[in-house]
Design a protein around this motif. Structure first.
Motif, PDB file in Angstrom:
ATOM      1  N   GLY A  40       0.825  -1.206   0.000  1.00 29.22           N
ATOM      2  CA  GLY A  40       0.000   0.000   0.000  1.00 29.22           C
ATOM      3  C   GLY A  40       0.856   1.251   0.000  1.00 29.22           C
ATOM      4  O   GLY A  40       2.033   1.220   0.357  1.00 29.22           O
ATOM      5  N   TYR A  41       0.273   2.375  -0.360  1.00 30.12           N
ATOM      6  CA  TYR A  41       1.083   3.570  -0.561  1.00 30.12           C
ATOM      7  C   TYR A  41       0.567   4.797   0.149  1.00 30.12           C
ATOM      8  O   TYR A  41       1.337   5.550   0.713  1.00 30.12           O
ATOM      9  CB  TYR A  41       1.235   3.828  -2.065  1.00 30.12           C
ATOM     10  CG  TYR A  41       1.936   2.686  -2.732  1.00 30.12           C
ATOM     11  CD1 TYR A  41       3.314   2.541  -2.626  1.00 30.12           C
ATOM     12  CD2 TYR A  41       1.216   1.688  -3.382  1.00 30.12           C
ATOM     13  CE1 TYR A  41       3.964   1.463  -3.178  1.00 30.12           C
ATOM     14  CE2 TYR A  41       1.868   0.604  -3.946  1.00 30.12           C
ATOM     15  CZ  TYR A  41       3.234   0.488  -3.849  1.00 30.12           C
ATOM     16  OH  TYR A  41       3.879  -0.592  -4.378  1.00 30.12           O
ATOM     17  N   HIS A  42      -0.722   5.043   0.147  1.00 27.09           N
ATOM     18  CA  HIS A  42      -1.201   6.182   0.921  1.00 27.09           C
ATOM     19  C   HIS A  42      -2.595   5.891   1.460  1.00 27.09           C
ATOM     20  O   HIS A  42      -3.337   5.087   0.920  1.00 27.09           O
ATOM     21  CB  HIS A  42      -1.182   7.477   0.105  1.00 27.09           C
ATOM     22  CG  HIS A  42      -2.278   7.617  -0.900  1.00 27.09           C
ATOM     23  ND1 HIS A  42      -2.440   6.774  -1.960  1.00 27.09           N
ATOM     24  CD2 HIS A  42      -3.275   8.540  -1.014  1.00 27.09           C
ATOM     25  CE1 HIS A  42      -3.473   7.167  -2.683  1.00 27.09           C
ATOM     26  NE2 HIS A  42      -4.002   8.222  -2.133  1.00 27.09           N
ATOM     27  N   ILE A  43      -2.879   6.553   2.559  1.00 26.86           N
ATOM     28  CA  ILE A  43      -4.116   6.329   3.292  1.00 26.86           C
ATOM     29  C   ILE A  43      -4.823   7.663   3.466  1.00 26.86           C
ATOM     30  O   ILE A  43      -4.187   8.674   3.780  1.00 26.86           O
ATOM     31  CB  ILE A  43      -3.809   5.719   4.675  1.00 26.86           C
ATOM     32  CG1 ILE A  43      -3.368   4.264   4.509  1.00 26.86           C
ATOM     33  CG2 ILE A  43      -4.998   5.816   5.618  1.00 26.86           C
ATOM     34  CD1 ILE A  43      -2.871   3.650   5.787  1.00 26.86           C
ATOM     35  N   THR A  44      -6.136   7.654   3.261  1.00 25.40           N
ATOM     36  CA  THR A  44      -6.940   8.850   3.501  1.00 25.40           C
ATOM     37  C   THR A  44      -7.569   8.757   4.883  1.00 25.40           C
ATOM     38  O   THR A  44      -8.176   7.743   5.238  1.00 25.40           O
ATOM     39  CB  THR A  44      -8.041   8.986   2.436  1.00 25.40           C
ATOM     40  OG1 THR A  44      -7.443   9.113   1.147  1.00 25.40           O
ATOM     41  CG2 THR A  44      -8.896  10.229   2.703  1.00 25.40           C
ATOM     42  N   LEU A  45      -7.399   9.810   5.663  1.00 30.24           N
ATOM     43  CA  LEU A  45      -7.984   9.892   6.995  1.00 30.24           C
ATOM     44  C   LEU A  45      -8.984  11.038   7.011  1.00 30.24           C
ATOM     45  O   LEU A  45      -8.610  12.200   6.900  1.00 30.24           O
ATOM     46  CB  LEU A  45      -6.883  10.143   8.040  1.00 30.24           C
ATOM     47  CG  LEU A  45      -5.763   9.093   8.118  1.00 30.24           C
ATOM     48  CD1 LEU A  45      -4.688   9.545   9.095  1.00 30.24           C
ATOM     49  CD2 LEU A  45      -6.324   7.733   8.519  1.00 30.24           C
ATOM     50  N   ASP A  46     -10.265  10.706   7.141  1.00 28.76           N
ATOM     51  CA  ASP A  46     -11.271  11.753   7.216  1.00 28.76           C
ATOM     52  C   ASP A  46     -11.316  12.316   8.638  1.00 28.76           C
ATOM     53  O   ASP A  46     -10.534  11.919   9.518  1.00 28.76           O
ATOM     54  CB  ASP A  46     -12.644  11.243   6.759  1.00 28.76           C
ATOM     55  CG  ASP A  46     -13.204  10.125   7.642  1.00 28.76           C
ATOM     56  OD1 ASP A  46     -12.692   9.920   8.759  1.00 28.76           O
ATOM     57  OD2 ASP A  46     -14.173   9.478   7.210  1.00 28.76           O
ATOM     58  N   GLY A  47     -12.227  13.246   8.874  1.00 19.90           N
ATOM     59  CA  GLY A  47     -12.297  13.893  10.175  1.00 19.90           C
ATOM     60  C   GLY A  47     -12.553  12.922  11.309  1.00 19.90           C
ATOM     61  O   GLY A  47     -12.009  13.071  12.409  1.00 19.90           O
TER      62      GLY A  47
END
Length: 419
Positions: A40-47
């Motif tokens: 994996g390469y990047h992760i999105t973190l929402d609020g």
């Protein structure tokens, strides 16, 4: 209370970090020998995921996390293209978006630091046993069992723990095989840099093929102006791309995709490009793939649990539980899987805190946690699978696409992806 965590991915490390911060005796076991050796390469973190992390790790670690993250609000609106690179439309305005993107390796390293000496690398759990009093024990091929008052499976989509609890697999292939890689912006020709721009995008073609191009820039689009705290492995504008092909009897070409999963490096990258060209994708749409770092290119299968909350964690609450992909394996098509695992961890820490102070019994605390997790897992799975069905439907005859006819931009994709 002693807690044994099986799996040192994002969810397991987040849980270990939160429990340690609350003073629990926690041990996290992972088969990897290096936290940076991760897919994996990047992760999105929402609020919501960020709020959960703030409760799990120390303020100084959270500050370093944001200093190493890329702000979505600084990106241009997402773009949607057909296979020839023709612009079909844009996504919503991101200027008020609170979500951030961060390298998976960076996040895993920060969480591992928070777990400290409670993290045991190079220790693969081979089974789950029970002591005479019913308390669980983690079993190893190369050492004595490790007992705990609670054992938590955070060991991913192929979880040994969840499989034992459920009496069988907790997810199944979602119908898509994915391939991912990294390409720096400066590796592209000026024209393609301008077309892709500082934004993420998605191109859909016939026969269920798709190419997602994500934009990550923790330096130019930094969340915090704190370069002295930055520890991201991405140091400039970079595209994190994901190529997708169907694996379904509805697509005769699927048989040609499976062998690609066993290729590596340059051979895999070139074979992927050839598959797209066979389906008449324009060469310029494949430049981001052709110029990727060959060592970054990898294959993975999309797995998904049921979207029904009642199907998730289908076992009675007790001293063994699971979280994250072990329970609600989620395709990356919603960008919410890791965030959901972090929220699982925060929820479990809070319920265990109540059990630790005597406010509630351990079994009741686990029951409440699992009830919340079922709802959360159903939510993210529903969103992710909606996109999976949409991608697959664009590659099938028009009559089979009715289930996603209301999806934004679907009509445009349906019309242009076949030209």
């Amino acid at each position: 209370m002693r807690v044994v965590v099986v799996g040192g991915g994002i969810g397991g490390l987040a849980l270990g970090a939160g429990l340690r911060r609350q003073g629990f005796d926690v041990a996290v076991f992972d088969r990897d020998t290096d936290v940076t050796a991760t897919g994996g390469y990047h992760i999105t973190l929402d609020g919501r995921a960020q709020a959960a992390l703030r409760g799990l790790i120390a303020p100084e670690l959270f500050e370093r996390l944001l200093a190493s993250a890329s702000a979505l609000r600084l990106r241009e609106r997402d773009a949607f293209w057909d296979r020839r690179g023709r612009l079909l439309g844009h996504g919503p305005d991101l200027s008020t978006e609170s979500s951030v993107d961060i390298d998976r390796i960076t996040l895993r390293s920060l969480l591992a630091e928070a777990v400290g000496d409670g993290l045991h690398l190079g220790r693969a759990v081979t089974g789950i046993g029970r002591a005479g009093d019913g308390t669980p024990r983690a079993l190893f091929a190369d050492g004595a069992p490790v007992p705990g008052d609670l054992l938590v499976g955070a060991d991913g989509a192929h979880s040994l723990v969840a499989r034992q609890l459920a009496g069988g697999p907790t997810n199944a292939p979602a119908g898509i095989i994915g391939f991912s890689g990294r390409t720096t912006m400066d590796a592209l020709d000026p024209g393609e840099r301008q077309r892709l721009g500082p934004r993420s995008g998605l191109a859909i073609g016939p026969r269920g093929a798709a190419l997602y191009v994500g934009f990550l820039d923790p330096v130019g689009n930094a969340v915090l102006d704190a370069p002295h705290l930055r520890m991201s492995i991405t140091t400039g504008p970079t595209y994190i791309w994901g190529a997708m092909f169907p694996e379904s009897a509805a697509f005769p070409e699927s048989a040609a995709t499976e062998p690609l999963r066993h290729l590596r490096g340059t051979e895999l990258r070139d074979a992927l490009s050839a598959r797209f060209r066979e389906q008449r994708w324009h060469p310029r749409t494949l430049e981001v793939l052709d110029r990727a770092d060959p060592h970054s290119v990898a294959a993975f299968r999309f797995n998904a649990a049921s979207t029904k909350a009642s199907d998730l964690a289908p076992w009675p609450a007790g001293p063994v539980t699971a979280l994250g992909d072990a329970v609600h394996a989620t395709p990356p098509t919603a960008g919410m899987g890791a965030g959901a695992a972090i929220r699982d961890a925060a929820s479990l820490v809070e319920h265990l805190r109540e059990a630790g102070t005597g406010e509630t019994a351990l079994a009741v605390a686990i029951s409440r946690f699992e009830a919340e997790m079922r709802v959360r897992g159903s939510e993210v799975l529903t969103l992710a699978m909606r996109t999976v069905r949409w991608i697959l439907a664009t590659g099938t005859p028009l009559g089979t696409a009715a289930t996603v006819a209301g999806t934004p931009l679907f009509a445009a994709f349906r019309r242009l992806s076949r030209r």
